[in-house]
Design a protein around this motif. Structure first.
Motif, PDB file in Angstrom:
ATOM      1  N   LEU A  62      23.910  46.833  71.412  1.00  0.00           N
ATOM      2  CA  LEU A  62      22.757  45.970  71.645  1.00  0.00           C
ATOM      3  C   LEU A  62      22.292  46.076  73.093  1.00  0.00           C
ATOM      4  O   LEU A  62      23.101  46.196  74.013  1.00  0.00           O
ATOM      5  CB  LEU A  62      23.090  44.515  71.330  1.00  0.00           C
ATOM      6  CG  LEU A  62      23.654  44.202  69.940  1.00  0.00           C
ATOM      7  CD1 LEU A  62      23.628  42.691  69.703  1.00  0.00           C
ATOM      8  CD2 LEU A  62      22.920  44.938  68.836  1.00  0.00           C
ATOM      9  N   ASN A  63      20.964  45.990  73.289  1.00  0.00           N
ATOM     10  CA  ASN A  63      20.363  46.128  74.605  1.00  0.00           C
ATOM     11  C   ASN A  63      19.282  45.091  74.833  1.00  0.00           C
ATOM     12  O   ASN A  63      18.708  44.544  73.876  1.00  0.00           O
ATOM     13  CB  ASN A  63      19.732  47.522  74.754  1.00  0.00           C
ATOM     14  CG  ASN A  63      20.745  48.632  74.645  1.00  0.00           C
ATOM     15  OD1 ASN A  63      21.443  48.930  75.600  1.00  0.00           O
ATOM     16  ND2 ASN A  63      20.846  49.249  73.483  1.00  0.00           N
ATOM     17  N   GLY A 106      16.155  48.961  67.577  1.00  0.00           N
ATOM     18  CA  GLY A 106      17.486  49.507  67.838  1.00  0.00           C
ATOM     19  C   GLY A 106      17.431  50.823  68.577  1.00  0.00           C
ATOM     20  O   GLY A 106      16.647  51.712  68.233  1.00  0.00           O
ATOM     21  N   LEU A 107      18.285  50.959  69.606  1.00  0.00           N
ATOM     22  CA  LEU A 107      18.307  52.150  70.449  1.00  0.00           C
ATOM     23  C   LEU A 107      19.632  52.899  70.439  1.00  0.00           C
ATOM     24  O   LEU A 107      19.679  54.040  70.881  1.00  0.00           O
ATOM     25  CB  LEU A 107      17.990  51.759  71.901  1.00  0.00           C
ATOM     26  CG  LEU A 107      16.544  51.355  72.196  1.00  0.00           C
ATOM     27  CD1 LEU A 107      16.441  50.731  73.581  1.00  0.00           C
ATOM     28  CD2 LEU A 107      15.619  52.557  72.081  1.00  0.00           C
ATOM     29  N   SER A 112      26.684  43.334  83.429  1.00  0.00           N
ATOM     30  CA  SER A 112      26.011  43.907  82.258  1.00  0.00           C
ATOM     31  C   SER A 112      26.592  45.282  81.957  1.00  0.00           C
ATOM     32  O   SER A 112      27.334  45.861  82.761  1.00  0.00           O
ATOM     33  CB  SER A 112      24.515  44.037  82.527  1.00  0.00           C
ATOM     34  OG  SER A 112      24.279  45.030  83.529  1.00  0.00           O
ATOM     35  N   SER A 113      26.256  45.831  80.804  1.00  0.00           N
ATOM     36  CA  SER A 113      26.786  47.151  80.453  1.00  0.00           C
ATOM     37  C   SER A 113      26.287  48.212  81.422  1.00  0.00           C
ATOM     38  O   SER A 113      27.041  49.115  81.809  1.00  0.00           O
ATOM     39  CB  SER A 113      26.420  47.511  79.013  1.00  0.00           C
ATOM     40  OG  SER A 113      25.021  47.512  78.821  1.00  0.00           O
ATOM     41  N   VAL A 114      25.032  48.124  81.855  1.00  0.00           N
ATOM     42  CA  VAL A 114      24.523  49.081  82.845  1.00  0.00           C
ATOM     43  C   VAL A 114      25.196  48.855  84.193  1.00  0.00           C
ATOM     44  O   VAL A 114      25.554  49.806  84.892  1.00  0.00           O
ATOM     45  CB  VAL A 114      22.995  48.976  82.979  1.00  0.00           C
ATOM     46  CG1 VAL A 114      22.494  49.877  84.113  1.00  0.00           C
ATOM     47  CG2 VAL A 114      22.311  49.366  81.682  1.00  0.00           C
ATOM     48  N   GLY A 115      25.381  47.581  84.561  1.00  0.00           N
ATOM     49  CA  GLY A 115      26.030  47.279  85.828  1.00  0.00           C
ATOM     50  C   GLY A 115      27.434  47.845  85.915  1.00  0.00           C
ATOM     51  O   GLY A 115      27.813  48.473  86.911  1.00  0.00           O
ATOM     52  N   ILE A 116      28.225  47.639  84.864  1.00  0.00           N
ATOM     53  CA  ILE A 116      29.592  48.168  84.851  1.00  0.00           C
ATOM     54  C   ILE A 116      29.569  49.693  84.838  1.00  0.00           C
ATOM     55  O   ILE A 116      30.383  50.341  85.514  1.00  0.00           O
ATOM     56  CB  ILE A 116      30.371  47.598  83.659  1.00  0.00           C
ATOM     57  CG1 ILE A 116      30.535  46.080  83.817  1.00  0.00           C
ATOM     58  CG2 ILE A 116      31.736  48.264  83.524  1.00  0.00           C
ATOM     59  CD1 ILE A 116      31.088  45.385  82.598  1.00  0.00           C
TER      60      ILE A 116
END
Length: 329
Positions: free
Chosen positions: A40-41, A63-64, A156-160
């Motif tokens: 999920l994004n 959905g991506l 966040s997932s991008v941050g990590i």
């Protein structure tokens, strides 16, 4: 027939419905995947709310990201066979190539074979965050070993992913988060320093950590008034990369800092990397190498069942997660 996530009106997570739809076959150059897990994004929350860069025709799908098993291969596709374990490079258009369903059809060049040791949940959590972070930090900013890099929305997932990528190339990740509740988790994830922005004076702490105006690269998902403090702490010729707008407040343009320091304030979409086959191949090689070496490891905040898609998005939008939210089928 197969189940898929559909929304008939814009709104919150409650507008998402599970419906039976016809299963499309793969066209020329396409691959059909029996989906095992979905990542999920924030982009899906925006398209559902009607505020995304892409405007869907309702009813719409979304959905991506996904992982699963190749179910069918279209004409003109080489390198994939039924039964292959794969994951999805985010499509340019999620309304044309939605992934939220029991089956997904994607262009073959947006499908990647999974490393043998990768589970479905981890595979569904990879490509959007790692490609976004790589594209911003390595491809665009050309982050160097030893450099500090400021990463907002760091849990966040991008941050990590950005923290891990910075570590992989030898840079120094400075993680920003709203409160100290996630401080230890960010340190464990590889951050060298953590700043709680609602508890500490941001500009002062950045100068204490990095020295006076010694920050060339900032990766920001928040926007809003904090952009002023970030710009004030940056070095001459620095680049502030905006890839999100989590703060609903207006984002003032830091005119004096931009002029005096010749700053670049740059909007960034992962699409610009994905659209360039050569740059995308470099990114994929970097990420696969990191997965193999263990320097890149997907961080899963929580998993939900497909039937609980509404609750999964409510959890994502609560901002309480640390890492990626994944839905399993």
């Amino acid at each position: 027939m197969a189940r898929a996530i559909v929304f008939h009106r814009h709104g919150g997570p409650e507008v998402l419905q599970i419906e039976e739809i016809d299963i499309p076959g793969p066209g020329f150059g396409e691959v059909r995947i029996r989906v095992k897990a979905l990542g999920l994004n924030r982009a899906e929350t925006l398209i559902r709310a009607g505020t995304y860069i892409e405007t869907p025709t309702l009813p719409a799908r979304l959905g991506l990201e996904a992982s699963g098993v190749v179910d069918a291969v279209g004409a003109g596709v080489d390198g994939f066979s039924s039964g292959d374990a794969v994951s999805v490079i985010p499509p340019i258009s999620m309304t044309t190539y939605p992934t939220h369903g029991e089956f997904a059809v994607l262009p073959a060049n947006h499908v990647v074979k999974n490393p043998a040791n990768l589970g479905w949940t981890e595979a569904a959590a990879l490509w959007m965050p790692y490609l976004t972070a790589y594209g911003a930090l390595v491809d665009l900013a050309q982050l160097q070993p030893g450099e500090p890099v400021v990463i907002t929305a760091a849990s966040s997932s991008v941050g990590i992913s950005a923290i891990q990528i910075a570590r992989k190339i030898g840079a120094v990740p400075v993680a920003l988060t709203r409160t100290s509740a996630k401080r230890q988790g960010l340190l464990d994830a590889g951050a060298e320093y953590v700043i709680a922005t609602t508890e500490e004076p941001l500009s002062q702490r950045l100068r204490q950590i990095t020295g006076c105006e010694n920050i060339r690269v900032v990766l920001d998902a928040v926007g809003g008034p904090m952009v002023g403090a970030l710009s004030d702490a940056m070095s001459k010729g620095g680049i502030l990369i905006e890839y999100g707008g989590l703060d609903p407040q207006p984002t003032p343009f830091p005119l004096l800092a931009a002029l005096s320091k010749t700053l670049t304030l740059r909007g960034y979409l992962v699409h610009e990397l994905i659209r360039d086959p050569n740059r995308l191949e470099h990114a994929k090689a970097f990420i696969v190498d990191g997965l193999a070496s263990g320097t890149l490891v997907a961080t899963i905040a929580r998993t939900f069942a497909f039937d609980d898609i509404v609750e999964a998005y409510r959890y994502l939008e609560s901002n309480s997660q640390f890492g990626k939210v994944v839905v399993t089928l």
